[in-house]
Enzyme design. Structure first.
Site, PDB file in Angstrom:
ATOM      1  N   SER A 125     -18.836  21.152 102.915  1.00 43.53           N
ATOM      2  CA  SER A 125     -20.095  21.492 102.855  1.00 43.53           C
ATOM      3  C   SER A 125     -20.630  21.982 103.553  1.00 43.53           C
ATOM      4  CB  SER A 125     -20.736  19.899 102.980  1.00 43.53           C
ATOM      5  OG  SER A 125     -22.293  20.383 103.301  1.00 43.53           O
TER       6      SER A 125
ATOM      7  N   HIS B  30     -20.054  24.448  99.501  1.00 44.70           N
ATOM      8  CA  HIS B  30     -21.257  23.264  99.201  1.00 44.70           C
ATOM      9  C   HIS B  30     -22.077  23.826 100.192  1.00 44.70           C
ATOM     10  CE1 HIS B  30     -23.253  19.663  97.469  1.00 44.70           C
ATOM     11  NE2 HIS B  30     -23.361  19.988  98.362  1.00 44.70           N
TER      12      HIS B  30
ATOM     13  N   ASP C  48     -26.332  22.808 101.019  1.00 43.80           N
ATOM     14  CA  ASP C  48     -27.109  21.648 100.998  1.00 43.80           C
ATOM     15  C   ASP C  48     -28.179  22.312 101.341  1.00 43.80           C
ATOM     16  OD1 ASP C  48     -25.352  19.479 100.704  1.00 43.80           O
ATOM     17  OD2 ASP C  48     -24.124  19.954 102.473  1.00 43.80           O
TER      18      ASP C  48
ATOM     19  N   MET D 185     -32.211  22.131 101.942  1.00 44.28           N
ATOM     20  CA  MET D 185     -32.830  20.623 101.825  1.00 44.28           C
ATOM     21  C   MET D 185     -34.567  21.128 101.811  1.00 44.28           C
ATOM     22  SD  MET D 185     -30.611  18.237 104.001  1.00 44.28           S
ATOM     23  CE  MET D 185     -28.747  17.729 103.487  1.00 44.28           C
TER      24      MET D 185
ATOM     25  N   HIS E  42     -26.402  22.865  95.956  1.00 42.74           N
ATOM     26  CA  HIS E  42     -26.959  21.779  96.193  1.00 42.74           C
ATOM     27  C   HIS E  42     -28.970  21.295  96.544  1.00 42.74           C
ATOM     28  CE1 HIS E  42     -26.167  17.273  97.551  1.00 42.74           C
ATOM     29  NE2 HIS E  42     -27.363  17.220  96.148  1.00 42.74           N
TER      30      HIS E  42
ATOM     31  N   MET F 202     -31.427  19.811  97.278  1.00 47.39           N
ATOM     32  CA  MET F 202     -32.530  19.376  97.298  1.00 47.39           C
ATOM     33  C   MET F 202     -33.581  19.217  97.239  1.00 47.39           C
ATOM     34  SD  MET F 202     -29.594  16.752  99.133  1.00 47.39           S
ATOM     35  CE  MET F 202     -28.535  18.572 100.360  1.00 47.39           C
TER      36      MET F 202
ATOM     37  N   MET G  55     -24.206  11.590  93.957  1.00 48.58           N
ATOM     38  CA  MET G  55     -24.088  11.084  95.452  1.00 48.58           C
ATOM     39  C   MET G  55     -23.885   9.465  96.193  1.00 48.58           C
ATOM     40  SD  MET G  55     -26.032  13.766  97.399  1.00 48.58           S
ATOM     41  CE  MET G  55     -25.853  13.246  98.000  1.00 48.58           C
TER      42      MET G  55
ATOM     43  N   ASP H 208     -19.780  13.494  96.477  1.00 43.61           N
ATOM     44  CA  ASP H 208     -20.871  14.139  97.715  1.00 43.61           C
ATOM     45  C   ASP H 208     -21.354  13.564  98.752  1.00 43.61           C
ATOM     46  OD1 ASP H 208     -22.155  15.818  99.777  1.00 43.61           O
ATOM     47  OD2 ASP H 208     -23.617  16.787  98.539  1.00 43.61           O
TER      48      ASP H 208
END
Ligand code: DX5
Ligand code: ZN
Length: 232
Positions: free
Chosen positions: A15, A40, A42, A44, A73, A75, A144, A182
């Site tokens: 990540s 990966h 992330d 957000m 990913h 979020m 998660m 994750d």
């Protein structure tokens, strides 16, 4: 459906959240040299999770810096609004949270329509059963093992049971999605996750937190591979 010939059973997906963003290309390259076969990313939004990270421009830059697939990913709230932009920027895998999608089936079809691998994510408090109607249409399920929002949190052991349930349901229903984990994956937790059925291993802090990313990736992959030899 989703398993491609020659695809490794275990994959490490560092990540980038824990990387130095000013040296992102360099850090990503070091992790790939250590055996990572995915990166990966992330994403957000400060609404779905209490943190803000990056958007499509960073994905586009990473796309130019590395050849490995980018696992994005999301979020974020209202992912439908941003899926096209992430796909356009070069996201190869896109996952959305079950908890963020009112029309989950439609959102998963939207990802598929943009040519990306389709993933769905479960927060620690969300049961596997909430996915029963969509398991047949995803390429991967991301479990998660921390509450999303931050890197460097402690692994939640109770989430192992969900990996076991997913592996059992996959076999019972003759499906072919992959299981990704994750959160809090490190040398002391990776074996339990692998034995529970996890195949795609996300790790941020354990790769980029301290020391050399290449050596960290090599060590974590080795620990994961050793665990498959002892899988029940
Ligand atoms: C948490 C993120 C994770 C996180 C993993 O919201 O989805 O990908 O960065 O980081 P570590 O491995 O440090 O728990
Ligand atoms: Zn993540």
């Amino acid at each position: 459906m989703s398993r491609e010939r020659g695809q490794p059973a275990l994959e490490l997906a560092p990540s980038i959240l824990s990387a130095d963003f000013a040296r992102l290309g360099e850090h990503a390259q070091a992790a790939v040299e250590g055996g990572a076969t995915l990166l990966h990313v992330d994403v957000m939004d400060g609404h779905f999770v209490p943190n803000i990270t990056i958007g499509p421009p960073v994905v586009a830059s990473l796309r130019k810096a590395t050849k490995v697939p980018l696992d994005c990913h999301l979020m974020i709230e209202d992912p439908d609004q941003y899926i096209p932009a992430f796909a356009q920027a070069g996201a190869d895998w896109i996952s959305v949270h079950q908890e963020a999608c009112i029309h989950l089936h439609r959102t998963l079809e939207l990802i598929r329509s943009h040519g990306a691998k389709v993933g769905v994510v479960l927060n620690p408090a969300t049961p596997v059963d909430t996915l029963s109607e969509v398991l047949g249409m995803v390429d991967y399920v991301l479990v998660m093992s921390v509450n999303p929002g931050f890197g460097g949190q402690k692994f939640i052991p109770a989430t192992l049971e969900k990996m076991r349930q997913l592996a059992a349901q996959r076999q019972a229903k003759r499906l072919d999605f992959r299981i990704e984990v994750d959160g809090g994956i490190a040398l002391d937790t990776v074996a339990d996750a692998v034995r529970a059925g996890a195949e795609v291993l996300v790790a941020g802090n354990a790769i980029f937190g301290k020391g050399d990313a290449k050596a960290n990736a090599q060590k974590l992959l080795k620990a994961a591979c050793d665990a498959t030899l002892r899988r029940a």
